[in-house]
Structure formats: C-alpha cells, structure tokens
Scaffold this active site. Structure first.
Site, PDB file in Angstrom:
ATOM      1  N   ASP A 168       0.847  -1.194   0.000  1.00  0.00           N
ATOM      2  CA  ASP A 168       0.000   0.000   0.000  1.00  0.00           C
ATOM      3  C   ASP A 168       0.882   1.244   0.000  1.00  0.00           C
ATOM      4  OD1 ASP A 168      -3.246   0.398   1.012  1.00  0.00           O
ATOM      5  OD2 ASP A 168      -1.922   2.149   0.969  1.00  0.00           O
ATOM      6  N   ILE A 206       2.060   1.334  -6.796  1.00  0.00           N
ATOM      7  CA  ILE A 206       1.907   0.437  -7.951  1.00  0.00           C
ATOM      8  C   ILE A 206       2.208   1.132  -9.282  1.00  0.00           C
ATOM      9  CG2 ILE A 206       0.325  -1.206  -6.848  1.00  0.00           C
ATOM     10  CD1 ILE A 206      -1.996   0.226  -8.371  1.00  0.00           C
ATOM     11  N   THR A 229     -15.728  -2.351  -9.753  1.00  0.00           N
ATOM     12  CA  THR A 229     -16.936  -1.707  -9.236  1.00  0.00           C
ATOM     13  C   THR A 229     -18.096  -1.834 -10.221  1.00  0.00           C
ATOM     14  OG1 THR A 229     -17.869   0.483  -8.794  1.00  0.00           O
ATOM     15  CG2 THR A 229     -15.938   0.447 -10.176  1.00  0.00           C
ATOM     16  N   TYR A 268     -13.617   8.400 -12.451  1.00  0.00           N
ATOM     17  CA  TYR A 268     -13.346   7.213 -11.625  1.00  0.00           C
ATOM     18  C   TYR A 268     -13.781   5.944 -12.346  1.00  0.00           C
ATOM     19  CZ  TYR A 268     -14.314   3.563  -8.157  1.00  0.00           C
ATOM     20  OH  TYR A 268     -14.388   2.353  -7.502  1.00  0.00           O
ATOM     21  N   LYS A 287     -11.614   2.739 -13.885  1.00  0.00           N
ATOM     22  CA  LYS A 287     -11.805   1.342 -13.454  1.00  0.00           C
ATOM     23  C   LYS A 287     -12.188   0.475 -14.663  1.00  0.00           C
ATOM     24  CE  LYS A 287     -11.712  -0.252  -9.823  1.00  0.00           C
ATOM     25  NZ  LYS A 287     -10.607  -0.816  -8.981  1.00  0.00           N
ATOM     26  N   ASN A 294     -30.736   8.019  -1.679  1.00  0.00           N
ATOM     27  CA  ASN A 294     -29.837   8.637  -0.692  1.00  0.00           C
ATOM     28  C   ASN A 294     -30.624   9.271   0.458  1.00  0.00           C
ATOM     29  OD1 ASN A 294     -27.629   7.894  -2.199  1.00  0.00           O
ATOM     30  ND2 ASN A 294     -27.555   9.821  -3.337  1.00  0.00           N
TER      31      ASN A 294
HETATM   32  P1  NAD Z   1      -9.894   3.152  -0.432  1.00  0.00           P
HETATM   33  O1  NAD Z   1      -9.761   4.455  -1.148  1.00  0.00           O
HETATM   34  O2  NAD Z   1     -10.449   3.123   0.942  1.00  0.00           O
HETATM   35  O3  NAD Z   1      -8.477   2.426  -0.369  1.00  0.00           O
HETATM   36  C1  NAD Z   1      -7.583   2.405  -1.443  1.00  0.00           C
HETATM   37  C2  NAD Z   1      -6.234   1.946  -0.925  1.00  0.00           C
HETATM   38  O4  NAD Z   1      -5.325   1.901  -2.044  1.00  0.00           O
HETATM   39  C3  NAD Z   1      -5.629   2.897   0.112  1.00  0.00           C
HETATM   40  O5  NAD Z   1      -5.095   2.157   1.190  1.00  0.00           O
HETATM   41  C4  NAD Z   1      -4.524   3.605  -0.646  1.00  0.00           C
HETATM   42  O6  NAD Z   1      -3.433   3.996   0.183  1.00  0.00           O
HETATM   43  C5  NAD Z   1      -4.105   2.543  -1.655  1.00  0.00           C
HETATM   44  N1  NAD Z   1      -3.511   3.128  -2.866  1.00  0.00           N
HETATM   45  C6  NAD Z   1      -3.999   4.161  -3.598  1.00  0.00           C
HETATM   46  N2  NAD Z   1      -3.151   4.433  -4.620  1.00  0.00           N
HETATM   47  C7  NAD Z   1      -2.138   3.549  -4.533  1.00  0.00           C
HETATM   48  C8  NAD Z   1      -0.974   3.323  -5.303  1.00  0.00           C
HETATM   49  N3  NAD Z   1      -0.675   4.090  -6.386  1.00  0.00           N
HETATM   50  N4  NAD Z   1      -0.139   2.320  -4.950  1.00  0.00           N
HETATM   51  C9  NAD Z   1      -0.424   1.534  -3.862  1.00  0.00           C
HETATM   52  N5  NAD Z   1      -1.497   1.724  -3.068  1.00  0.00           N
HETATM   53  C10 NAD Z   1      -2.347   2.725  -3.417  1.00  0.00           C
HETATM   54  O7  NAD Z   1     -10.749   2.237  -1.435  1.00  0.00           O
HETATM   55  P2  NAD Z   1     -11.837   1.132  -1.115  1.00  0.00           P
HETATM   56  O8  NAD Z   1     -13.142   1.764  -0.969  1.00  0.00           O
HETATM   57  O9  NAD Z   1     -11.312   0.231  -0.056  1.00  0.00           O
HETATM   58  O10 NAD Z   1     -11.838   0.345  -2.502  1.00  0.00           O
HETATM   59  C11 NAD Z   1     -10.925  -0.718  -2.745  1.00  0.00           C
HETATM   60  C12 NAD Z   1     -11.165  -1.254  -4.141  1.00  0.00           C
HETATM   61  O11 NAD Z   1     -12.508  -1.709  -4.268  1.00  0.00           O
HETATM   62  C13 NAD Z   1     -10.957  -0.232  -5.244  1.00  0.00           C
HETATM   63  O12 NAD Z   1     -10.335  -0.880  -6.327  1.00  0.00           O
HETATM   64  C14 NAD Z   1     -12.368   0.208  -5.599  1.00  0.00           C
HETATM   65  O13 NAD Z   1     -12.436   0.606  -6.953  1.00  0.00           O
HETATM   66  C15 NAD Z   1     -13.138  -1.075  -5.363  1.00  0.00           C
HETATM   67  N6  NAD Z   1     -14.565  -0.899  -4.990  1.00  0.00           N
HETATM   68  C16 NAD Z   1     -14.922  -0.069  -3.963  1.00  0.00           C
HETATM   69  C17 NAD Z   1     -16.258   0.032  -3.602  1.00  0.00           C
HETATM   70  C18 NAD Z   1     -16.706   0.909  -2.459  1.00  0.00           C
HETATM   71  O14 NAD Z   1     -17.903   1.037  -2.217  1.00  0.00           O
HETATM   72  N7  NAD Z   1     -15.817   1.482  -1.680  1.00  0.00           N
HETATM   73  C19 NAD Z   1     -17.224  -0.696  -4.300  1.00  0.00           C
HETATM   74  C20 NAD Z   1     -16.822  -1.537  -5.338  1.00  0.00           C
HETATM   75  C21 NAD Z   1     -15.482  -1.638  -5.674  1.00  0.00           C
HETATM   76  P1  TYD Z   2     -20.435   7.917  -2.519  1.00  0.00           P
HETATM   77  O1  TYD Z   2     -20.393   7.404  -1.133  1.00  0.00           O
HETATM   78  O2  TYD Z   2     -19.468   8.963  -2.945  1.00  0.00           O
HETATM   79  O3  TYD Z   2     -20.363   6.646  -3.495  1.00  0.00           O
HETATM   80  P2  TYD Z   2     -20.569   6.562  -5.115  1.00  0.00           P
HETATM   81  O4  TYD Z   2     -20.652   7.900  -5.705  1.00  0.00           O
HETATM   82  O5  TYD Z   2     -19.334   5.847  -5.544  1.00  0.00           O
HETATM   83  O6  TYD Z   2     -21.818   5.774  -5.300  1.00  0.00           O
HETATM   84  O7  TYD Z   2     -21.892   8.483  -2.781  1.00  0.00           O
HETATM   85  C1  TYD Z   2     -23.039   7.686  -2.606  1.00  0.00           C
HETATM   86  C2  TYD Z   2     -24.234   8.501  -3.052  1.00  0.00           C
HETATM   87  O8  TYD Z   2     -24.392   9.611  -2.153  1.00  0.00           O
HETATM   88  C3  TYD Z   2     -24.073   9.113  -4.434  1.00  0.00           C
HETATM   89  O9  TYD Z   2     -25.342   9.124  -5.086  1.00  0.00           O
HETATM   90  C4  TYD Z   2     -23.633  10.534  -4.158  1.00  0.00           C
HETATM   91  C5  TYD Z   2     -24.316  10.853  -2.839  1.00  0.00           C
HETATM   92  N1  TYD Z   2     -23.603  11.805  -1.949  1.00  0.00           N
HETATM   93  C6  TYD Z   2     -24.289  12.921  -1.425  1.00  0.00           C
HETATM   94  O10 TYD Z   2     -25.484  13.127  -1.705  1.00  0.00           O
HETATM   95  N2  TYD Z   2     -23.597  13.759  -0.607  1.00  0.00           N
HETATM   96  C7  TYD Z   2     -22.284  13.569  -0.287  1.00  0.00           C
HETATM   97  O11 TYD Z   2     -21.706  14.400   0.465  1.00  0.00           O
HETATM   98  C8  TYD Z   2     -21.608  12.421  -0.813  1.00  0.00           C
HETATM   99  C9  TYD Z   2     -20.155  12.165  -0.485  1.00  0.00           C
HETATM  100  C10 TYD Z   2     -22.321  11.566  -1.634  1.00  0.00           C
END
Ligand code: NAD
Ligand code: TYD
Length: 351
Positions: free
Chosen positions: A35, A62, A132, A157, A161, A256
């Site tokens: 990380d 990475i 995602t 974003y 992806k 939301n």
């Molecule tokens: P996050 O932002 O919480 O964590 C990302 C991690 O990657 C962090 O620890 C960061 O330090 C590390 N990182 C970022 N850039 C880097 C680099 N260049 N080299 C090495 N490490 C690096 O993200 P998350 O919400 O835990 O998501 C993790 C994965 O799951 C992502 O690939 C995201 O696209 C995918 N994902 C997330 C969600 C969601 O709801 N959060 C849903 C579906 C898929």
């Molecule tokens: P988010 O948690 O950023 O996830 P994603 O956009 O990847 O789905 O947002 C979830 C939903 O909430 C999205 O429709 C955007 C909305 N949102 C708000 O209305 N207010 C906020 O401050 C944030 C961060 C998100």
C-alpha cells in the site's frame, strides 16, 4: 507456507477487511499487503493483525514498476488480489489524473510484472482484480447490472476502473494470464474514510454539521456490508472460474435521502437526541456533475455458482456501522486531521 498472496490497497477500507479475513483464516498463507498509504490508506485499520507471523507490510506505489520488480523478486507470489485504487468519484471530478495513474497505469504495471514473473508458467497462479459496478454506467428505474451488461462508465473514476478491467481481460485473452474479476456495489461498514456518504454523514451528524445531499437525494445505490464483500472476495479468489467475472451486490437499493433519514433515526437513538433532531441537519446542495442515477446489481451468478450470499440486513449493518464510528472517535479524529479539511472545504464550500 502453502501460498504467498499479494494484496494491494490493504490499508484502505475494503482492503483492510480482506487482509484481516485472510490473515486470520489462512495461517498457512503468507499475506503481503502492498500500500502506498495515500490519504485513504491507514495502518490503524490493521492493528489487530499487525503482529501475526503470516502478515507482511510493504509500503510502495503500484505506479512504480521498478519497485514492483524488486517486490516480486523478494516474494514468490502465487496470487494477487488487487484493490489499490483511487476510489472516490468526487475526487476524480476534482483531479482525474491520479485516477489514470493509479487505476490504469498501476493495474497495467501489475499485469506486466505478473506475466513476466510467472513467465507463462501459470499453474496455480491467479490475478484477481477488484472492480466496481460503476463501470456499467447508470440505470433507469428498472433493470439490474449483470456480468454481460455493456460497459458505459460516466465519471473519471468509473472510466479509469473500466479501463483497468479491459486491460485485465486483454491479458487473459492475449497472454492466458489467469485472471478473475468482480464488480461490486457500494460498500459500507467500519473503517471507511469519511469522504463517502455514510461515514461523512455519521461524522457530520455527531458534530451537528449540515449533511450535504446532492441534488434531490433521489439517486439510488445498492449497499453491501463490507465484511460480506470480503467473504465474496475469499470465495471468488479460491473458487471463481478462470477468466470469469462475478457481480457482487446486496440486493439492497436505497435512495440517498431515505438512507440518510434511517441513519438520522439511528443517530438520534445512539446519541440520546430527541426524535427528528438529526434530520434537521439534512441540507440539499448542488448536484454532483454527471451524477449516476441508479446502480443495482444482479448477483445471482455468484449466489448460484459459488454459493455466496449477503449475511446482514441493511438496518442491522447500518446500526453496527454507527456503533463502530461512535466507539472509535480517535480513529475518526486521526483521519480527518490535515488533508481532509482542505478537501472538505474545496468540495462543499459554495455548493
Ligand atoms: P480506499 O480508497 O479506501 O483504499 C484504497 C487503498 O489503495 C488505500 O489504502 C490507498 O493507500 C491505496 N492506494 C492508492 N493508490 C495507490 C498506489 N498508487 N499504490 C499503492 N497503493 C495505493 O478504497 P476502497 O473503498 O477500499 O476500494 C478498494 C477497491 O474496491 C478499489 O479498487 C475500488 O475501486 C473497489 N470498490 C470499492 C467500492 C466501495 O464502495 N468502496 C465498491 C466496489 C469496488
Ligand atoms: P459515494 O459514497 O461517494 O459513493 P458513489 O458515488 O461511488 O456511489 O456516494 C453515494 C451517493 O451519495 C451518491 O449518489 C452521491 C451521494 N452523496 C451525497 O449526496 N452527498 C455527499 O456528500 C456524498 C459524499 C455523496
């Protein structure tokens, strides 16, 4: 050790849950967490496993191919679970280049180093790319994303992806690199950085600050408890079919505004506030640019073929999540000091 597994992004929200699950469950695996510790990476997410003998941490980026080359020389990886990414849509609108670098170039580097290191002897090897549902674009009022839905990403974003998913499939098709991909819906749970909707709202409600709702609050997301995602990742890593894609989702759609109203009710209860007190903080603000209307995942392939299903009802998961944030104020204070305030001002001032 039976296997050495590289988990990228293991200090982030989902990655830390995956690392904890693997380190505790597979004492016969060596788990290496790579990380870069960006603003989203936090080693405090991993305190309960940091002293396990089968856990190793490597700080690195990475996007740095030479660093990866040395890392792959140091460890003889059998598998890679790739979660490292820039993950927040709003930040991708403010600064898309970091998303191109980490999500596309970083994934490309990992694919190349895996291909070079494994040198076409792919027996027992696996490259698992975590993606995602946002790559599929935005749904209207009906329908679900399936594994065959055409890609139609709409934010920097999701476009980054989608691009990385295409590269992973191209390496499978062209070089026979053994890969598997999963596309998951919105996750929630402990240790999520408070820039995403649920932890941001919890933190603001606690501090009596406005809860910013983009547009009318009628956008819909399909929410999955993060620990259920981690279990799905374990299942797919071990049992998924080479070259296949699996959709992961909670079958749990919320607008939301309805979600935030439920959250406010839980917060009133937990903070001993009068009924309706927290809801007064709801503030409608300018919509997100290009805001996707609705995401909904059909996860029947994963449920039928690999026997996975979500374990928690949303209200229960939300309550557990609130309890975790209220019990871990120090964690919250640490992550919102410094960079967070600057980001928050830029994102929400004048909205
Ligand atoms: P996050 O932002 O919480 O964590 C990302 C991690 O990657 C962090 O620890 C960061 O330090 C590390 N990182 C970022 N850039 C880097 C680099 N260049 N080299 C090495 N490490 C690096 O993200 P998350 O919400 O835990 O998501 C993790 C994965 O799951 C992502 O690939 C995201 O696209 C995918 N994902 C997330 C969600 C969601 O709801 N959060 C849903 C579906 C898929
Ligand atoms: P988010 O948690 O950023 O996830 P994603 O956009 O990847 O789905 O947002 C979830 C939903 O909430 C999205 O429709 C955007 C909305 N949102 C708000 O209305 N207010 C906020 O401050 C944030 C961060 C998100």
């Amino acid at each position: 050790m039976d296997k050495t597994i590289l988990i990228t992004g293991g200090a982030g929200f989902i990655g830390s849950h995956v690392v904890k699950l693997f380190v505790k469950k597979y004492s016969n695996y060596k788990i290496v967490n790579l990380d870069a510790l960006t603003y989203a990476g936090n080693l405090e997410n991993l305190t309960d496993i940091k002293d396990y003998k089968n856990y190793f941490f490597e700080k690195g980026d990475i996007t740095d191919f030479n660093f990866l080359k040395n890392l792959f020389k140091k460890y003889n990886f059998d598998g890679i679970i790739h979660l490292a990414a820039e993950s927040h849509v709003d930040r991708s609108i403010l600064n898309p280049l970091e998303f191109i670098n980490t999500n596309i170039i970083g994934t490309f580097n990992l694919l190349n180093i895996a291909k070079e290191t494994w040198k076409n002897n792919f027996n027992g090897k696996r490259f698992y790319h975590i993606s995602t549902d946002e790559v599929y674009g935005s749904l209207g009022e009906s329908g679900f994303f399936t594994e065959t839905t055409a890609y139609d990403p709409k934010s920097p974003y999701s476009a980054s992806k989608a691009s990385s998913d295409h590269l992973v499939r191209a390496y499978n098709n062209t070089y026979n690199l053994p890969v598997v991909i999963s596309n998951c819906s919105n996750n929630y749970g402990s240790h999520q950085f408070p820039e995403k909707l649920i932890p941001l709202a919890i933190n603001n409600i606690k501090n009596n600050k406005p809860i910013p709702i983009y547009g009318k609050g009628d956008n819909i997301r399909d929410w999955l408890f993060v620990e259920d995602h981690a279990v799905a990742i374990d299942t797919i890593f071990h049992n998924g079919k080479n070259g296949d894609t699996y959709n992961i989702g909670g079958n749990n759609e919320w607008t939301n505004i309805d979600l935030i109203r439920s959250l406010c009710k839980i917060m009133d209860k937990k903070l001993n506030r009068k009924k309706g007190e927290s809801e007064k903080l709801i503030t409608f603000v300018k919509d997100r640019a290009g805001h996707d209307k609705r995401y909904a995942i059909d996860s029947s392939k994963l449920q039928n073929e690999l026997n996975w299903k979500p374990s928690l009802q949303f209200e229960e998961g939300l309550e557990k999540t609130v309890e975790w944030y209220l019990a871990n104020q120090k964690w919250v204070d640490n992550v919102i000091s410094g960079e967070y305030q600057k980001y928050y001002d830029k994102q929400y001032k004048n909205r």
